[in-house]
Scaffold this motif. Structure first.
Motif, PDB file in Angstrom:
ATOM      1  N   LYS A  28       6.072   0.339  13.689  1.00 18.66           N
ATOM      2  CA  LYS A  28       6.801  -0.164  13.244  1.00 18.66           C
ATOM      3  C   LYS A  28       7.512  -0.408  12.108  1.00 18.66           C
ATOM      4  CE  LYS A  28       3.241  -3.602  15.429  1.00 18.66           C
ATOM      5  NZ  LYS A  28       4.585  -3.587  16.138  1.00 18.66           N
ATOM      6  N   VAL A  29       7.490   1.315  10.932  1.00 16.83           N
ATOM      7  CA  VAL A  29       7.958   1.335   9.533  1.00 16.83           C
ATOM      8  C   VAL A  29       9.245   1.352   9.798  1.00 16.83           C
ATOM      9  CG1 VAL A  29       7.672   2.792   7.686  1.00 16.83           C
ATOM     10  CG2 VAL A  29       5.733   2.125   9.090  1.00 16.83           C
ATOM     11  N   ASN A 310       3.490  -0.810   0.099  1.00 10.50           N
ATOM     12  CA  ASN A 310       3.714  -2.040   0.093  1.00 10.50           C
ATOM     13  C   ASN A 310       4.116  -2.006   1.989  1.00 10.50           C
ATOM     14  OD1 ASN A 310       3.269  -3.355  -2.926  1.00 10.50           O
ATOM     15  ND2 ASN A 310       5.426  -3.023  -2.842  1.00 10.50           N
ATOM     16  N   ILE A 311       4.652  -0.818   2.497  1.00 11.34           N
ATOM     17  CA  ILE A 311       4.971  -1.021   2.906  1.00 11.34           C
ATOM     18  C   ILE A 311       4.123  -1.336   4.866  1.00 11.34           C
ATOM     19  CG2 ILE A 311       6.508   0.618   5.286  1.00 11.34           C
ATOM     20  CD1 ILE A 311       7.589   2.486   2.719  1.00 11.34           C
ATOM     21  N   ARG A 312       3.276  -0.857   4.469  1.00  8.39           N
ATOM     22  CA  ARG A 312       2.006  -0.512   5.364  1.00  8.39           C
ATOM     23  C   ARG A 312       1.743  -2.277   5.104  1.00  8.39           C
ATOM     24  NH1 ARG A 312      -0.635  -1.687   8.658  1.00  8.39           N
ATOM     25  NH2 ARG A 312      -2.478  -0.541   9.221  1.00  8.39           N
ATOM     26  N   ARG A 313       1.399  -2.806   4.395  1.00 12.21           N
ATOM     27  CA  ARG A 313       1.233  -4.115   3.964  1.00 12.21           C
ATOM     28  C   ARG A 313       1.892  -5.300   5.097  1.00 12.21           C
ATOM     29  NH1 ARG A 313      -2.471  -8.030   3.742  1.00 12.21           N
ATOM     30  NH2 ARG A 313      -2.449 -10.130   3.042  1.00 12.21           N
ATOM     31  N   LEU A 317       1.242  -7.490   7.981  1.00  5.44           N
ATOM     32  CA  LEU A 317       2.139  -9.323   7.726  1.00  5.44           C
ATOM     33  C   LEU A 317       2.765  -9.724   9.123  1.00  5.44           C
ATOM     34  CD1 LEU A 317       3.237  -9.013   4.093  1.00  5.44           C
ATOM     35  CD2 LEU A 317       1.401 -10.235   4.753  1.00  5.44           C
ATOM     36  N   LEU A 318       3.210  -8.816   9.672  1.00  2.02           N
ATOM     37  CA  LEU A 318       3.865  -8.998  11.234  1.00  2.02           C
ATOM     38  C   LEU A 318       2.774  -8.692  11.983  1.00  2.02           C
ATOM     39  CD1 LEU A 318       6.859  -6.093  10.937  1.00  2.02           C
ATOM     40  CD2 LEU A 318       7.189  -8.494  10.899  1.00  2.02           C
TER      41      LEU A 318
END
Length: 320
Positions: A28-29, A310-313, A317-318
Protein backbone atom coordinates in the motif's frame (compact mmCIF):
# COMPACT_ATOMS: atom_id res chain seq x y z
CA UNK A 1 24.06 9.61 -13.88
CA UNK A 2 21.09 7.44 -12.83
CA UNK A 3 20.68 3.89 -14.03
CA UNK A 4 17.78 3.40 -16.41
CA UNK A 5 15.03 1.23 -15.04
CA UNK A 6 13.99 -1.84 -16.96
CA UNK A 7 10.19 -1.64 -17.23
CA UNK A 8 9.79 -5.01 -18.92
CA UNK A 9 8.17 -7.66 -16.72
CA UNK A 10 9.70 -11.11 -16.95
CA UNK A 11 7.62 -14.30 -17.16
CA UNK A 12 8.87 -15.30 -13.70
CA UNK A 13 7.82 -11.93 -12.29
CA UNK A 14 4.36 -12.28 -13.84
CA UNK A 15 3.88 -15.73 -12.33
CA UNK A 16 5.06 -14.61 -8.87
CA UNK A 17 2.83 -11.51 -8.90
CA UNK A 18 -0.22 -13.78 -9.13
CA UNK A 19 0.75 -15.58 -5.93
CA UNK A 20 1.76 -12.80 -3.53
CA UNK A 21 -0.54 -11.29 -0.90
CA UNK A 22 -1.51 -7.88 -2.29
CA UNK A 23 -3.28 -6.95 0.98
CA UNK A 24 0.00 -6.71 2.91
CA UNK A 25 0.61 -3.13 4.15
CA UNK A 26 3.94 -2.93 2.31
CA UNK A 27 2.14 -2.96 -1.04
CA UNK A 28 0.00 0.00 0.00
CA UNK A 29 2.99 2.30 0.48
CA UNK A 30 3.46 2.94 -3.23
CA UNK A 31 -0.23 3.83 -3.50
CA UNK A 32 -0.26 6.46 -0.75
CA UNK A 33 3.10 8.11 -1.56
CA UNK A 34 3.72 10.21 -4.65
CA UNK A 35 7.41 9.52 -5.20
CA UNK A 36 7.91 12.23 -7.85
CA UNK A 37 8.46 15.17 -5.45
CA UNK A 38 10.61 12.86 -3.32
CA UNK A 39 12.76 12.15 -6.36
CA UNK A 40 13.08 15.87 -7.11
CA UNK A 41 14.59 16.43 -3.68
CA UNK A 42 16.86 13.41 -4.00
CA UNK A 43 18.23 14.46 -7.40
CA UNK A 44 20.51 16.88 -5.52
CA UNK A 45 22.58 13.78 -4.79
CA UNK A 46 23.38 13.47 -8.50
CA UNK A 47 24.60 16.90 -9.67
CA UNK A 48 26.23 15.49 -12.78
CA UNK A 49 24.79 13.48 -15.65
CA UNK A 50 28.14 11.99 -16.54
CA UNK A 51 30.09 9.16 -15.09
CA UNK A 52 29.14 5.70 -13.93
CA UNK A 53 25.35 5.17 -13.69
CA UNK A 54 23.97 5.12 -10.14
CA UNK A 55 20.88 3.49 -8.69
CA UNK A 56 17.67 5.51 -8.82
CA UNK A 57 17.58 7.66 -5.62
CA UNK A 58 13.95 6.77 -4.80
CA UNK A 59 14.88 3.09 -5.11
CA UNK A 60 17.73 3.64 -2.63
CA UNK A 61 15.54 5.73 -0.30
CA UNK A 62 13.01 2.90 -0.20
CA UNK A 63 15.81 0.57 0.91
CA UNK A 64 16.53 2.91 3.82
CA UNK A 65 12.83 2.75 4.76
CA UNK A 66 12.94 -1.06 4.69
CA UNK A 67 15.91 -0.92 7.04
CA UNK A 68 13.91 1.11 9.56
CA UNK A 69 10.76 -1.02 9.37
CA UNK A 70 12.57 -4.35 9.65
CA UNK A 71 15.64 -3.29 11.68
CA UNK A 72 18.15 -4.34 9.02
CA UNK A 73 21.88 -3.67 9.00
CA UNK A 74 23.45 -2.90 5.63
CA UNK A 75 24.65 -6.52 5.07
CA UNK A 76 21.27 -7.86 6.17
CA UNK A 77 19.45 -5.43 3.88
CA UNK A 78 21.56 -6.59 0.92
CA UNK A 79 20.72 -10.22 1.69
CA UNK A 80 17.01 -9.69 2.32
CA UNK A 81 16.46 -7.61 -0.83
CA UNK A 82 17.80 -10.51 -2.89
CA UNK A 83 15.82 -13.07 -0.89
CA UNK A 84 12.37 -11.62 -0.16
CA UNK A 85 9.84 -11.28 -2.96
CA UNK A 86 7.82 -8.69 -1.05
CA UNK A 87 10.88 -6.43 -0.84
CA UNK A 88 11.55 -6.75 -4.57
CA UNK A 89 7.95 -5.90 -5.42
CA UNK A 90 8.02 -2.86 -3.12
CA UNK A 91 11.28 -1.68 -4.69
CA UNK A 92 9.99 -2.22 -8.24
CA UNK A 93 12.56 -4.92 -9.00
CA UNK A 94 12.15 -7.91 -11.25
CA UNK A 95 12.27 -11.25 -9.44
CA UNK A 96 15.56 -12.03 -11.23
CA UNK A 97 17.21 -8.69 -10.34
CA UNK A 98 20.01 -8.34 -7.80
CA UNK A 99 20.00 -5.38 -5.41
CA UNK A 100 22.85 -3.05 -4.42
CA UNK A 101 25.59 -4.27 -2.12
CA UNK A 102 25.98 -3.16 1.49
CA UNK A 103 28.65 -0.55 0.63
CA UNK A 104 26.34 1.15 -1.87
CA UNK A 105 23.55 1.27 0.73
CA UNK A 106 25.92 2.71 3.33
CA UNK A 107 27.29 5.31 0.91
CA UNK A 108 23.82 6.44 -0.12
CA UNK A 109 22.77 6.95 3.51
CA UNK A 110 25.95 8.93 4.16
CA UNK A 111 25.34 11.10 1.06
CA UNK A 112 21.78 11.72 2.20
CA UNK A 113 23.01 12.89 5.59
CA UNK A 114 25.87 14.99 4.25
CA UNK A 115 23.49 16.83 1.89
CA UNK A 116 21.11 17.43 4.84
CA UNK A 117 18.12 16.08 2.91
CA UNK A 118 16.39 13.95 5.55
CA UNK A 119 14.43 16.80 7.13
CA UNK A 120 13.15 17.92 3.74
CA UNK A 121 12.05 14.35 2.92
CA UNK A 122 10.33 14.05 6.31
CA UNK A 123 8.46 17.30 5.64
CA UNK A 124 7.53 16.29 2.08
CA UNK A 125 5.95 13.02 3.23
CA UNK A 126 4.04 14.90 5.94
CA UNK A 127 2.89 17.50 3.39
CA UNK A 128 1.38 14.71 1.31
CA UNK A 129 -0.36 13.27 4.37
CA UNK A 130 -1.82 16.67 5.19
CA UNK A 131 -3.20 16.95 1.66
CA UNK A 132 -4.76 13.50 2.01
CA UNK A 133 -6.45 14.55 5.25
CA UNK A 134 -4.52 12.23 7.58
CA UNK A 135 -3.28 15.11 9.77
CA UNK A 136 -6.27 16.59 11.63
CA UNK A 137 -4.49 19.35 13.64
CA UNK A 138 -6.93 19.32 16.57
CA UNK A 139 -4.02 18.92 18.96
CA UNK A 140 -0.32 18.20 19.33
CA UNK A 141 0.97 15.64 21.84
CA UNK A 142 4.58 16.19 22.94
CA UNK A 143 6.99 13.88 24.71
CA UNK A 144 10.65 12.88 25.01
CA UNK A 145 12.43 9.57 25.45
CA UNK A 146 15.99 8.58 26.28
CA UNK A 147 18.09 7.04 23.51
CA UNK A 148 21.11 5.09 24.73
CA UNK A 149 24.41 5.95 23.04
CA UNK A 150 26.07 3.46 20.71
CA UNK A 151 29.19 3.61 22.90
CA UNK A 152 29.76 2.95 26.58
CA UNK A 153 30.16 5.88 29.01
CA UNK A 154 33.82 6.92 29.29
CA UNK A 155 35.77 5.74 32.32
CA UNK A 156 36.89 8.42 34.75
CA UNK A 157 39.66 10.49 33.19
CA UNK A 158 39.17 8.91 29.76
CA UNK A 159 38.03 10.68 26.60
CA UNK A 160 34.50 9.88 25.42
CA UNK A 161 34.20 7.93 22.17
CA UNK A 162 31.03 9.90 21.41
CA UNK A 163 31.71 13.53 22.39
CA UNK A 164 28.08 14.57 21.82
CA UNK A 165 26.55 12.01 24.20
CA UNK A 166 25.93 12.90 27.84
CA UNK A 167 24.28 11.67 31.03
CA UNK A 168 20.62 12.50 31.60
CA UNK A 169 18.16 11.85 34.41
CA UNK A 170 14.37 11.73 34.57
CA UNK A 171 12.09 11.53 37.58
CA UNK A 172 12.69 12.06 41.25
CA UNK A 173 13.59 9.95 44.27
CA UNK A 174 13.29 6.21 43.74
CA UNK A 175 11.75 6.67 40.28
CA UNK A 176 14.85 8.31 38.80
CA UNK A 177 16.03 6.98 35.45
CA UNK A 178 19.54 7.57 34.14
CA UNK A 179 20.75 7.32 30.56
CA UNK A 180 24.03 7.97 28.80
CA UNK A 181 23.36 9.14 25.27
CA UNK A 182 20.65 11.23 23.68
CA UNK A 183 17.04 12.28 24.01
CA UNK A 184 14.41 11.99 21.28
CA UNK A 185 11.67 14.64 21.20
CA UNK A 186 8.44 14.40 19.18
CA UNK A 187 5.32 16.43 18.47
CA UNK A 188 2.52 14.09 17.36
CA UNK A 189 -0.83 14.85 15.73
CA UNK A 190 -3.47 13.96 18.32
CA UNK A 191 -5.97 12.20 16.05
CA UNK A 192 -3.77 10.46 13.50
CA UNK A 193 -0.70 9.67 15.62
CA UNK A 194 1.58 10.99 12.85
CA UNK A 195 4.84 12.61 14.00
CA UNK A 196 4.83 16.23 12.82
CA UNK A 197 8.03 17.39 14.56
CA UNK A 198 11.13 15.42 15.53
CA UNK A 199 14.23 16.63 17.36
CA UNK A 200 17.30 15.02 18.94
CA UNK A 201 19.40 16.49 21.76
CA UNK A 202 21.97 15.13 24.15
CA UNK A 203 20.44 13.40 27.19
CA UNK A 204 21.07 16.21 29.69
CA UNK A 205 18.72 18.66 27.92
CA UNK A 206 15.50 19.09 29.89
CA UNK A 207 12.27 18.26 28.10
CA UNK A 208 10.84 21.77 28.56
CA UNK A 209 13.77 23.32 26.67
CA UNK A 210 12.55 21.77 23.41
CA UNK A 211 8.89 22.76 23.79
CA UNK A 212 8.63 25.39 21.04
CA UNK A 213 10.45 23.22 18.47
CA UNK A 214 7.73 20.54 18.79
CA UNK A 215 4.80 22.82 17.93
CA UNK A 216 3.51 23.19 14.37
CA UNK A 217 1.70 26.46 15.23
CA UNK A 218 -1.53 25.38 13.56
CA UNK A 219 -2.81 23.07 16.30
CA UNK A 220 -5.83 23.83 18.47
CA UNK A 221 -4.40 22.28 21.65
CA UNK A 222 -1.10 21.11 23.14
CA UNK A 223 -0.78 18.17 25.54
CA UNK A 224 2.33 17.30 27.52
CA UNK A 225 3.42 15.90 30.87
CA UNK A 226 4.46 17.86 33.95
CA UNK A 227 7.98 18.44 32.66
CA UNK A 228 6.64 21.00 30.14
CA UNK A 229 4.40 22.97 32.49
CA UNK A 230 4.94 26.47 33.80
CA UNK A 231 2.45 29.28 34.32
CA UNK A 232 3.94 31.63 31.73
CA UNK A 233 3.87 28.92 29.08
CA UNK A 234 0.27 28.03 29.91
CA UNK A 235 -0.80 31.67 29.67
CA UNK A 236 1.09 32.15 26.40
CA UNK A 237 -0.74 29.19 24.84
CA UNK A 238 -4.11 30.46 25.99
CA UNK A 239 -3.31 33.96 24.70
CA UNK A 240 -2.80 32.43 21.25
CA UNK A 241 -6.13 30.63 21.43
CA UNK A 242 -4.47 27.23 21.93
CA UNK A 243 -5.92 24.93 24.59
CA UNK A 244 -3.45 24.31 27.41
CA UNK A 245 -3.28 20.56 27.90
CA UNK A 246 -0.06 20.54 29.94
CA UNK A 247 -0.24 18.59 33.18
CA UNK A 248 0.19 20.79 36.24
CA UNK A 249 2.89 20.00 38.76
CA UNK A 250 3.07 20.75 42.45
CA UNK A 251 5.71 23.10 43.82
CA UNK A 252 7.22 23.16 47.28
CA UNK A 253 4.60 24.22 49.81
CA UNK A 254 1.82 24.19 47.21
CA UNK A 255 0.37 20.73 46.59
CA UNK A 256 -2.06 20.21 43.76
CA UNK A 257 -5.73 20.69 44.55
CA UNK A 258 -8.20 17.88 43.98
CA UNK A 259 -9.52 19.67 40.87
CA UNK A 260 -5.95 19.93 39.51
CA UNK A 261 -5.38 16.22 40.11
CA UNK A 262 -8.67 15.38 38.39
CA UNK A 263 -7.66 17.60 35.45
CA UNK A 264 -4.29 15.84 35.21
CA UNK A 265 -5.95 12.43 35.15
CA UNK A 266 -8.26 13.49 32.35
CA UNK A 267 -5.46 15.01 30.28
CA UNK A 268 -3.19 12.02 30.89
CA UNK A 269 -5.60 9.77 29.00
CA UNK A 270 -5.22 12.02 25.95
CA UNK A 271 -1.48 12.60 26.35
CA UNK A 272 -0.69 8.88 26.73
CA UNK A 273 -1.21 8.34 22.99
CA UNK A 274 2.10 10.11 22.32
CA UNK A 275 3.96 7.07 23.63
CA UNK A 276 2.86 4.90 20.68
CA UNK A 277 5.59 6.07 18.26
CA UNK A 278 8.33 5.35 20.80
CA UNK A 279 6.79 1.94 21.55
CA UNK A 280 6.71 1.03 17.85
CA UNK A 281 10.17 2.37 17.02
CA UNK A 282 11.90 0.93 20.08
CA UNK A 283 9.99 -2.17 21.18
CA UNK A 284 8.55 -3.43 17.89
CA UNK A 285 11.21 -2.33 15.41
CA UNK A 286 14.13 -2.85 17.78
CA UNK A 287 15.74 0.61 17.57
CA UNK A 288 16.42 0.77 21.31
CA UNK A 289 19.79 2.51 21.13
CA UNK A 290 21.67 4.89 18.87
CA UNK A 291 23.34 3.39 15.81
CA UNK A 292 25.83 6.17 15.19
CA UNK A 293 28.33 8.45 16.89
CA UNK A 294 27.50 12.14 17.01
CA UNK A 295 24.37 14.25 17.36
CA UNK A 296 24.05 15.07 13.65
CA UNK A 297 24.21 11.48 12.41
CA UNK A 298 21.73 10.32 15.05
CA UNK A 299 19.34 13.11 14.12
CA UNK A 300 19.54 12.02 10.47
CA UNK A 301 18.69 8.48 11.57
CA UNK A 302 15.80 9.60 13.79
CA UNK A 303 14.29 11.62 10.96
CA UNK A 304 14.46 8.48 8.79
CA UNK A 305 12.81 6.50 11.60
CA UNK A 306 10.11 9.15 11.99
CA UNK A 307 9.45 9.18 8.23
CA UNK A 308 9.21 5.39 8.20
CA UNK A 309 6.89 5.46 11.22
CA UNK A 310 4.59 8.01 9.59
CA UNK A 311 4.32 5.98 6.38
CA UNK A 312 3.56 2.83 8.36
CA UNK A 313 1.01 4.73 10.46
CA UNK A 314 -0.70 6.09 7.33
CA UNK A 315 -1.07 2.54 6.03
CA UNK A 316 -2.75 1.60 9.32
CA UNK A 317 -5.12 4.57 9.07
CA UNK A 318 -6.17 3.37 5.61
CA UNK A 319 -7.00 -0.06 7.02
CA UNK A 320 -9.04 1.30 9.98
Amino acid sequence: MIKKKNNQISFAQLQVSRCIDKTHWLYKVNKIIDWRPVQEKLLRLYPSNVGRPAYDPVFMFKILLLQQWFNLSDPKAEAMINDRISFKVFLGMDITDTGPDETTICNFRNYLGSMDLTEGLFEEINRQFEEKGFVIKTGTLIDASFYQASTKPPAKGKEAKDPDASWGVKGKGGSKRYCYGYKLHIGVDQDSGIIRKAEVTDARVNDHEVFDELLSNDEQAVYGDKAYYDKRRAKALEARGIKNGLLKRAVRGRPLSESDRARNRELSRVRAQVERPFAIIKAKWGHVRARYIGLFRNKVHFLLLSTAYNIRRACTLLLD
